[in-house]
Design an enzyme around this catalytic site. Sequence first.
Site, PDB file in Angstrom:
ATOM      1  N   THR A 163       0.193  -1.241  -0.195  1.00  0.00           N
ATOM      2  CA  THR A 163       0.264   0.194  -0.608  1.00  0.00           C
ATOM      3  C   THR A 163       1.069   0.863  -0.111  1.00  0.00           C
ATOM      4  O   THR A 163       2.024   1.011   0.789  1.00  0.00           O
ATOM      5  CB  THR A 163      -0.878  -0.234   1.161  1.00  0.00           C
ATOM      6  OG1 THR A 163      -1.468   1.232   1.227  1.00  0.00           O
ATOM      7  CG2 THR A 163      -0.345  -0.177   2.144  1.00  0.00           C
ATOM      8  N   GLU A 164       0.752   2.472  -0.461  1.00  0.00           N
ATOM      9  CA  GLU A 164       1.293   3.132  -0.888  1.00  0.00           C
ATOM     10  C   GLU A 164       1.454   4.603  -0.108  1.00  0.00           C
ATOM     11  O   GLU A 164       2.272   5.098   0.131  1.00  0.00           O
ATOM     12  CB  GLU A 164       1.438   4.251  -2.143  1.00  0.00           C
ATOM     13  CG  GLU A 164      -0.021   4.494  -2.570  1.00  0.00           C
ATOM     14  CD  GLU A 164      -1.400   3.563  -3.323  1.00  0.00           C
ATOM     15  OE1 GLU A 164      -2.306   4.407  -3.592  1.00  0.00           O
ATOM     16  OE2 GLU A 164      -1.229   2.457  -3.093  1.00  0.00           O
ATOM     17  N   ASN A 165       0.822   3.969   0.736  1.00  0.00           N
ATOM     18  CA  ASN A 165       0.750   4.826   2.341  1.00  0.00           C
ATOM     19  C   ASN A 165       1.907   3.524   3.376  1.00  0.00           C
ATOM     20  O   ASN A 165       2.142   5.179   4.332  1.00  0.00           O
ATOM     21  CB  ASN A 165      -0.124   5.492   3.151  1.00  0.00           C
ATOM     22  CG  ASN A 165      -0.697   4.021   3.324  1.00  0.00           C
ATOM     23  OD1 ASN A 165      -1.263   2.931   2.756  1.00  0.00           O
ATOM     24  ND2 ASN A 165      -1.345   4.007   4.455  1.00  0.00           N
TER      25      ASN A 165
END
Length: 214
Positions: free
Chosen positions: A43-45
């Site tokens: 997940t890009e966060n």
Amino acid sequence: MEARDRIAKRAAEYFKPGDVVNLGIGIPSLCCDYAADGVMFHTENGLIGVGEVAKGIYATESFSNATAMRFLPVIGASVFDSSDSFGLVRSGRLAATVLGALQVAENGDLANWASPGRLFGMGGAMDLVNGARKTIIAMELTTRKGEPKILKECSFPLTGKQCVDHIVTEQCVIDVTSDGLMLVEILEGLTPEDIQRQIEPRLLVSDELVVMKA
């Protein structure tokens, strides 16, 4: 099997153990249910090791993906800053990203974040389609009105240019090649002509066309 799950299951066949893969919202998010053991989801966060959706007391803000869905991290998950996460994406370390689409052009252009009267926000998709080693589109072949989503040219704002590798739908699988769009799998009971009627570009048919698993 429902159409959405059939799409997700087929898209997940592109993954292999050891791959790090990013999944978009909607149909792409279902791919984790069908992936081989050893595939890790990003997940890009800022996390590699996204697991199943968290419920009840196990749902915590500490583990939320980029769409605010709360999940359980898998054993061996790694947490890091979002800037490091995008550095990972931009460096080409993601094996694949699976995204939905509003439109895909015959040259592999992708539009998936805005349409007339609707603006969702591009998010990290622009980085993902340019950084991941493979971009897989998981979507229904046409709109709810039966209008083509695979076009000669995208009319909506682009997410990325010439970035799509594979298009997986409930009716077929299409590869984006230098020669054009190549039909490589088709649902039993359908013909290439059935698919051609639902898309704009001329469709090439693979000499090794196979029946898509239901």
